[in-house]
Motif scaffolding. Structure first.
Motif, mmCIF file in Angstrom:
data_model
loop_
_atom_site.group_PDB
_atom_site.id
_atom_site.type_symbol
_atom_site.label_atom_id
_atom_site.label_comp_id
_atom_site.label_asym_id
_atom_site.label_seq_id
_atom_site.Cartn_x
_atom_site.Cartn_y
_atom_site.Cartn_z
ATOM 1 N N ALA A 1 0.834 -1.212 0.000
ATOM 2 C CA ALA A 1 0.000 0.000 0.000
ATOM 3 C C ALA A 1 0.867 1.260 0.000
ATOM 4 O O ALA A 1 0.572 2.235 -0.692
ATOM 5 C CB ALA A 1 -0.929 -0.008 1.212
ATOM 6 N N LYS A 2 1.941 1.215 0.785
ATOM 7 C CA LYS A 2 2.861 2.353 0.805
ATOM 8 C C LYS A 2 3.498 2.567 -0.554
ATOM 9 O O LYS A 2 3.559 3.688 -1.082
ATOM 10 C CB LYS A 2 3.929 2.144 1.871
ATOM 11 N N ASN A 3 3.974 1.470 -1.163
ATOM 12 C CA ASN A 3 4.614 1.576 -2.473
ATOM 13 C C ASN A 3 3.641 2.105 -3.530
ATOM 14 O O ASN A 3 3.996 2.950 -4.360
ATOM 15 C CB ASN A 3 5.140 0.205 -2.907
ATOM 16 N N LYS A 4 2.405 1.622 -3.487
ATOM 17 C CA LYS A 4 1.392 2.060 -4.456
ATOM 18 C C LYS A 4 1.108 3.549 -4.307
ATOM 19 O O LYS A 4 0.989 4.282 -5.307
ATOM 20 C CB LYS A 4 0.106 1.249 -4.262
ATOM 21 N N ARG A 5 1.014 4.018 -3.047
ATOM 22 C CA ARG A 5 0.705 5.429 -2.820
ATOM 23 C C ARG A 5 1.854 6.322 -3.285
ATOM 24 O O ARG A 5 1.634 7.357 -3.924
ATOM 25 C CB ARG A 5 0.434 5.669 -1.332
ATOM 26 N N VAL A 6 3.097 5.914 -2.988
ATOM 27 C CA VAL A 6 4.256 6.696 -3.413
ATOM 28 C C VAL A 6 4.313 6.763 -4.938
ATOM 29 O O VAL A 6 4.563 7.828 -5.525
ATOM 30 C CB VAL A 6 5.557 6.094 -2.846
ATOM 31 N N TRP B 1 4.134 10.209 -7.059
ATOM 32 C CA TRP B 1 5.276 10.529 -7.922
ATOM 33 C C TRP B 1 4.855 10.582 -9.393
ATOM 34 O O TRP B 1 5.218 11.512 -10.121
ATOM 35 C CB TRP B 1 6.374 9.488 -7.720
ATOM 36 N N GLY B 2 4.071 9.604 -9.818
ATOM 37 C CA GLY B 2 3.658 9.541 -11.219
ATOM 38 C C GLY B 2 2.746 10.682 -11.623
ATOM 39 O O GLY B 2 2.777 11.139 -12.775
ATOM 40 N N ASP B 3 1.943 11.179 -10.678
ATOM 41 C CA ASP B 3 1.023 12.287 -10.967
ATOM 42 C C ASP B 3 1.629 13.657 -10.662
ATOM 43 O O ASP B 3 0.921 14.665 -10.702
ATOM 44 C CB ASP B 3 -0.274 12.114 -10.169
ATOM 45 N N ALA C 1 7.208 8.561 3.783
ATOM 46 C CA ALA C 1 5.979 7.807 4.044
ATOM 47 C C ALA C 1 6.133 6.943 5.282
ATOM 48 O O ALA C 1 5.237 6.876 6.134
ATOM 49 C CB ALA C 1 5.625 6.943 2.831
ATOM 50 N N TRP C 2 7.275 6.266 5.408
ATOM 51 C CA TRP C 2 7.519 5.447 6.607
ATOM 52 C C TRP C 2 7.570 6.319 7.854
ATOM 53 O O TRP C 2 7.004 5.973 8.898
ATOM 54 C CB TRP C 2 8.821 4.671 6.467
ATOM 55 N N ARG C 3 8.289 7.456 7.763
ATOM 56 C CA ARG C 3 8.409 8.319 8.947
ATOM 57 C C ARG C 3 7.039 8.800 9.413
ATOM 58 O O ARG C 3 6.722 8.789 10.605
ATOM 59 C CB ARG C 3 9.318 9.516 8.637
ATOM 60 N N ARG D 1 -0.231 11.981 2.114
ATOM 61 C CA ARG D 1 0.598 12.914 1.371
ATOM 62 C C ARG D 1 1.670 13.449 2.307
ATOM 63 O O ARG D 1 1.393 13.649 3.506
ATOM 64 C CB ARG D 1 -0.220 14.084 0.818
ATOM 65 N N PRO D 2 2.867 13.703 1.812
ATOM 66 C CA PRO D 2 3.909 14.270 2.692
ATOM 67 C C PRO D 2 3.495 15.657 3.150
ATOM 68 O O PRO D 2 2.810 16.396 2.439
ATOM 69 C CB PRO D 2 5.148 14.307 1.793
#
Length: 230
Positions: free
Chosen positions: A165-170, A174-176, A194-196, A226-227
């Motif tokens: 889920a984290k990888n998908k969100r990042v 990034w892609g958008d 995202a981890w922090r 979102r960061p």
């Protein structure tokens, strides 16, 4: 060379101590080889492979001191042992892979092992059936329920789902182009943020320490994450 591969949590694994002993290497060097591979996987954004195939644990030596070790699946072992290429090392690798195959065939013939949560829930159900009018047992049931809901951490499968889920969100952010590239100029920095943020939001040292009762909330958090600097 016995017990090259063991069964743990219904899975065939070996560990860094066994690899060091069989290949005639210092354990610290094998640990360094494993950490090196994990770092390379992180650089290649293959964190999920690391989470599924390498698990850090501890062992106690004859002086009763605790040290780190790694447990590895067959895929994890194959990646680490890839650089061991002497004729003798090749022979040992074949022995390991044959043993992985034997243990996996053994597992296929066994009844499915209940997960830790399933075992606890089965115990809870039996306790509740026997505790209708026994206050002491009822209290034990309440304590067991509290442990299931508030103390147990997410299992390996849930860890992998959190990671995905984290990888998908990042990748989505990034892609958008939805991030401030002056601050997050690489995807690796975005992954780290995202981890922090997840650890801060749930008060844990690692995503693996998330409590099971917080699992769905953590998934929802990652879906909309979102960061802060964006």
């Amino acid at each position: 060379m016995e017990n090259l591969v063991i069964i743990k949590n219904g899975q065939a694994v070996t560990d860094s101590l066994t690899v060091a002993e069989v290949f005639g290497k210092d354990h610290r060097n094998v640990m360094a080889d494993i950490v090196n591979q994990i770092n390379k996987l992180a650089h290649a954004e293959e964190d999920e492979f690391s989470a599924l195939n390498f698990q850090r644990s501890t062992y106690t030596n004859d002086r009763n001191r605790s040290y780190d070790k790694f447990e590895m699946t067959e895929d994890g072992f194959a990646l680490v042992a890839m650089s061991y290429v002497t004729p003798e090392a090749m022979r040992f690798k074949v022995k390991f892979l044959q043993e992985f195959k034997r243990i996996k065939e053994k597992l296929q013939g066994q009844p499915r092992i209940l997960t830790e949560r399933e075992q606890l829930m089965a115990s809870l159900k039996l306790s509740m059936e026997a505790a209708e009018e026994i206050p002491v047992i009822k209290q034990d049931v309440l304590e067991l329920k509290d442990k299931v809901n508030n103390q147990m951490t997410i299992d390996y499968g849930q860890q992998a789902t959190i990671l995905a889920a984290k990888n998908k969100r990042v990748e989505k952010l990034w892609g958008d182009n939805l991030v401030n590239t002056e601050i997050f100029n690489t995807k690796r920095k975005l992954h780290a943020q995202a981890w922090r943020d997840l650890k801060l939001a749930f008060g844990v040292a690692s995503y693996r320490d998330l409590r099971r009762k917080d699992y769905q909330e953590a998934m929802s958090y990652l879906t909309g994450w979102r960061p802060r600097a964006i």
